[in-house]
Scaffold this motif. Structure first.
Motif, PDB file in Angstrom:
ATOM      1  N   VAL A 335       0.848  -1.197   0.000  1.00  0.00           N
ATOM      2  CA  VAL A 335       0.000   0.000   0.000  1.00  0.00           C
ATOM      3  C   VAL A 335       0.883   1.247   0.000  1.00  0.00           C
ATOM      4  CG1 VAL A 335      -1.765   1.285   1.254  1.00  0.00           C
ATOM      5  CG2 VAL A 335      -1.805  -1.227   1.254  1.00  0.00           C
ATOM      6  N   PRO A 336       0.713   2.173  -0.932  1.00  0.00           N
ATOM      7  CA  PRO A 336       1.514   3.395  -0.953  1.00  0.00           C
ATOM      8  C   PRO A 336       1.451   4.120   0.392  1.00  0.00           C
ATOM      9  CG  PRO A 336       0.232   3.232  -2.952  1.00  0.00           C
ATOM     10  CD  PRO A 336      -0.250   2.127  -2.048  1.00  0.00           C
ATOM     11  N   ALA A 337       2.597   4.586   0.851  1.00  0.00           N
ATOM     12  CA  ALA A 337       2.651   5.249   2.157  1.00  0.00           C
ATOM     13  C   ALA A 337       3.788   6.255   2.172  1.00  0.00           C
ATOM     14  CB  ALA A 337       2.834   4.219   3.271  1.00  0.00           C
ATOM     15  N   ALA A 338       3.693   7.210   3.086  1.00  0.00           N
ATOM     16  CA  ALA A 338       4.710   8.252   3.208  1.00  0.00           C
ATOM     17  C   ALA A 338       4.793   8.731   4.645  1.00  0.00           C
ATOM     18  CB  ALA A 338       4.377   9.423   2.280  1.00  0.00           C
ATOM     19  N   CYS A 339       5.951   9.291   4.966  1.00  0.00           N
ATOM     20  CA  CYS A 339       6.187   9.800   6.324  1.00  0.00           C
ATOM     21  C   CYS A 339       6.357  11.313   6.319  1.00  0.00           C
ATOM     22  CB  CYS A 339       7.461   9.185   6.893  1.00  0.00           C
ATOM     23  SG  CYS A 339       7.245   7.537   7.548  1.00  0.00           S
ATOM     24  N   ILE A 340       5.899  11.917   7.402  1.00  0.00           N
ATOM     25  CA  ILE A 340       6.154  13.332   7.650  1.00  0.00           C
ATOM     26  C   ILE A 340       7.160  13.390   8.791  1.00  0.00           C
ATOM     27  CG2 ILE A 340       5.150  15.542   8.304  1.00  0.00           C
ATOM     28  CD1 ILE A 340       2.452  14.392   7.220  1.00  0.00           C
ATOM     29  N   ALA A 341       8.368  13.862   8.479  1.00  0.00           N
ATOM     30  CA  ALA A 341       9.458  13.845   9.467  1.00  0.00           C
ATOM     31  C   ALA A 341       9.455  15.089  10.329  1.00  0.00           C
ATOM     32  CB  ALA A 341      10.794  13.715   8.741  1.00  0.00           C
ATOM     33  N   HIS A 342       9.824  14.895  11.593  1.00  0.00           N
ATOM     34  CA  HIS A 342       9.976  16.051  12.486  1.00  0.00           C
ATOM     35  C   HIS A 342      11.212  15.912  13.365  1.00  0.00           C
ATOM     36  CE1 HIS A 342       8.522  13.939  16.152  1.00  0.00           C
ATOM     37  NE2 HIS A 342       7.818  13.253  15.286  1.00  0.00           N
ATOM     38  N   ASP A 343      11.995  14.837  13.168  1.00  0.00           N
ATOM     39  CA  ASP A 343      13.254  14.680  13.893  1.00  0.00           C
ATOM     40  C   ASP A 343      14.194  13.817  13.064  1.00  0.00           C
ATOM     41  OD1 ASP A 343      12.295  12.101  14.153  1.00  0.00           O
ATOM     42  OD2 ASP A 343      11.875  12.244  16.296  1.00  0.00           O
ATOM     43  N   SER A 344      15.380  13.557  13.613  1.00  0.00           N
ATOM     44  CA  SER A 344      16.418  12.862  12.846  1.00  0.00           C
ATOM     45  C   SER A 344      16.073  11.412  12.563  1.00  0.00           C
ATOM     46  CB  SER A 344      17.750  12.921  13.608  1.00  0.00           C
ATOM     47  OG  SER A 344      17.677  12.186  14.829  1.00  0.00           O
ATOM     48  N   ARG A 345      15.367  10.758  13.470  1.00  0.00           N
ATOM     49  CA  ARG A 345      15.180   9.306  13.330  1.00  0.00           C
ATOM     50  C   ARG A 345      14.317   8.956  12.118  1.00  0.00           C
ATOM     51  NH1 ARG A 345      11.057   7.976  18.391  1.00  0.00           N
ATOM     52  NH2 ARG A 345       9.824   9.860  18.201  1.00  0.00           N
ATOM     53  N   THR A 346      13.179   9.629  11.963  1.00  0.00           N
ATOM     54  CA  THR A 346      12.311   9.338  10.818  1.00  0.00           C
ATOM     55  C   THR A 346      12.968   9.761   9.514  1.00  0.00           C
ATOM     56  OG1 THR A 346      10.340   9.601  12.181  1.00  0.00           O
ATOM     57  CG2 THR A 346      10.046   9.742   9.809  1.00  0.00           C
ATOM     58  N   GLN A 347      13.606  10.922   9.517  1.00  0.00           N
ATOM     59  CA  GLN A 347      14.275  11.414   8.312  1.00  0.00           C
ATOM     60  C   GLN A 347      15.351  10.430   7.865  1.00  0.00           C
ATOM     61  OE1 GLN A 347      13.371  14.815   7.316  1.00  0.00           O
ATOM     62  NE2 GLN A 347      14.316  14.380   5.350  1.00  0.00           N
ATOM     63  N   GLU A 348      16.145   9.959   8.812  1.00  0.00           N
ATOM     64  CA  GLU A 348      17.232   9.040   8.478  1.00  0.00           C
ATOM     65  C   GLU A 348      16.709   7.732   7.893  1.00  0.00           C
ATOM     66  OE1 GLU A 348      21.197   7.054  10.499  1.00  0.00           O
ATOM     67  OE2 GLU A 348      19.466   7.451  11.799  1.00  0.00           O
TER      68      GLU A 348
END
Length: 414
Positions: A335-348
């Protein structure tokens, strides 16, 4: 248990020969030697919550380590190893050594000033078995800053490095940023970038084509990976996401925060009035309290079994929000999915594994069903290549330690 590399089976020899050109050096070495496989013990990372339907949100909060998303990488590791044992850190040392020969630690964002892992370090030293850690991440506000560790967590990192089962790396990191942070403490040779074990849950590569096809159509039915009501800078974004759930008849899937789990389990009477008001104001400030409770009963979900979670999200055509593992489980379900990052862990993690990501500060003027795909795109070939290379690095940790992995996992590296 002994495995003899070339069995006297012509078909098997042909298969091995065909694989030689695409396997890593460590995997080739693995194939052509006699190996006494170590028996793996997954310590403190059992993904299977027994009788979760009978438990309160508080009990489940504690049992999942404060975040049901932890079940994703625990499940990944459990299904990538052959016959692992699940034991707790409190299991007597003699029993641990009777059950297995090597400790496997499914890890998360333990590297940060928010942890003090002195007790875990002492326990690993006391057990004194070889250790593999996978999925380790460093947590800071931004990748532009270096991580700060307590003395206890520094000791824990040093202990894992010392208990390496071979001269090869025994710590799989979420990305280059975490690997660099580990090197700052003198353990560069102990770490290798593997991404998160949850990236290898689905052994079927056909999901990649499904994802690409899904990103070519505007979403009509959206599930949201919900945040927590204690980050004021994300409140407007969280309200936009909740509106998308309402507009599409979607789902609001919670993972973290006791009060959020209670909301999804209809335990409103157990939430302090001021905290419940905080949640209402964060998620749906235009609704009165009774309307907010009705909305939660209709749209809020929490999951304590990864299989049920992945099965559920298949009914949606897009999953988005601030929770990485909620998005990753959707991706593993095709299933297509995406993240909205707000700190280093998700971005990395997203950058390492090719997961569509956008920093919340880059979303201007609000997020809507009409513009959500303006912020996210999926590169099919990049994702495929990243996943294959990361899988090879991931497998190399287990091969070097003589830990048997499933055929499905090995197939992803070919």
């Amino acid at each position: 248990m002994h495995l003899l590399a070339r069995h006297q089976i012509p078909e098997a020899n042909k298969d091995i020969s065909a694989m030689q050109g695409v396997l890593s050096a460590s995997a080739k070495q693995y194939l052509f030697r006699e190996i006494k496989m170590r028996r793996p013990i997954i310590l403190g990372g059992n993904p299977y919550i027994m009788d979760y339907h009978r438990k309160t949100a508080k009990e489940l909060f504690d049992e999942t380590g404060g975040n049901s998303g932890n079940l994703a990488f625990r499940f990944g590791v459990a299904n990538q190893l052959v016959n692992p044992k699940f034991l707790s850190f409190s299991t007597p040392t003699t029993e641990i050594k009777k059950q297995g020969d090597i400790i496997i630690l499914p890890l998360a964002n333990q590297l940060g000033k928010h942890t003090d892992l002195a007790h875990a370090a002492d326990r690993l030293a006391e057990i004194n078995l070889p250790v593999i850690g996978v999925g380790l991440g460093a947590q800071t506000d931004s990748k532009d800053s270096d991580v700060v560790l307590t003395a206890g967590t520094t000791k824990w990192l040093e202990t894992i490095a010392k208990l390496a089962p071979s001269a090869s790396a025994n710590i799989g990191t979420r990305g280059e940023y975490t690997k660099y942070q580990i090197s700052r403490f003198g353990f560069e040779s102990s770490a290798i970038v593997t991404g998160c074990p949850s990236n290898f849950i689905n052994f079927n590569t056909d999901i990649i084509a499904q994802l690409a096809k899904g990103f070519r159509s505007r979403p009509r039915n959206v599930a949201v990976t919900a945040g927590i009501p204690f980050i004021p800078s994300l409140s407007k974004l969280e309200q936009d996401l909740a509106d998308m759930v309402s507009v599409t008849g979607g789902a609001y899937i919670v993972q973290h925060g006791l009060q959020m789990l209670q909301i999804a389990r209809n335990e409103f009477d157990l939430i302090p009035a001021d905290i419940l008001e905080l949640c209402r104001n964060y998620i749906a400030p235009s609704k009165k309290m009774d309307e907010f409770i009705t909305w939660c009963r209709q749209y809020a979900y929490a999951f304590y079994d990864v299989r049920a979670w992945m099965d559920f999200v298949k009914r949606f055509d897009f999953v988005v929000g601030t929770r990485f593992h909620g998005a990753m489980l959707a991706i593993q379900a095709g299933v297509p999915a995406a993240c909205i990052a707000h700190d280093s862990r998700t971005q990395e993690m997203c950058e390492t594994m090719g997961i569509p990501v956008c920093h919340y500060k880059d979303i201007q003027g609000g997020l809507t069903l009409g513009n959500v795909f303006d912020y996210f795109s999926f590169d099919e070939e990049k994702f495929r290549a990243c996943r294959q290379q990361l899988c090879r690095s991931y497998i190399s940790i287990f091969d070097a330690a003589d830990v048997e992995i499933t055929k499905g996992l090995r197939g992803l590296a070919i």
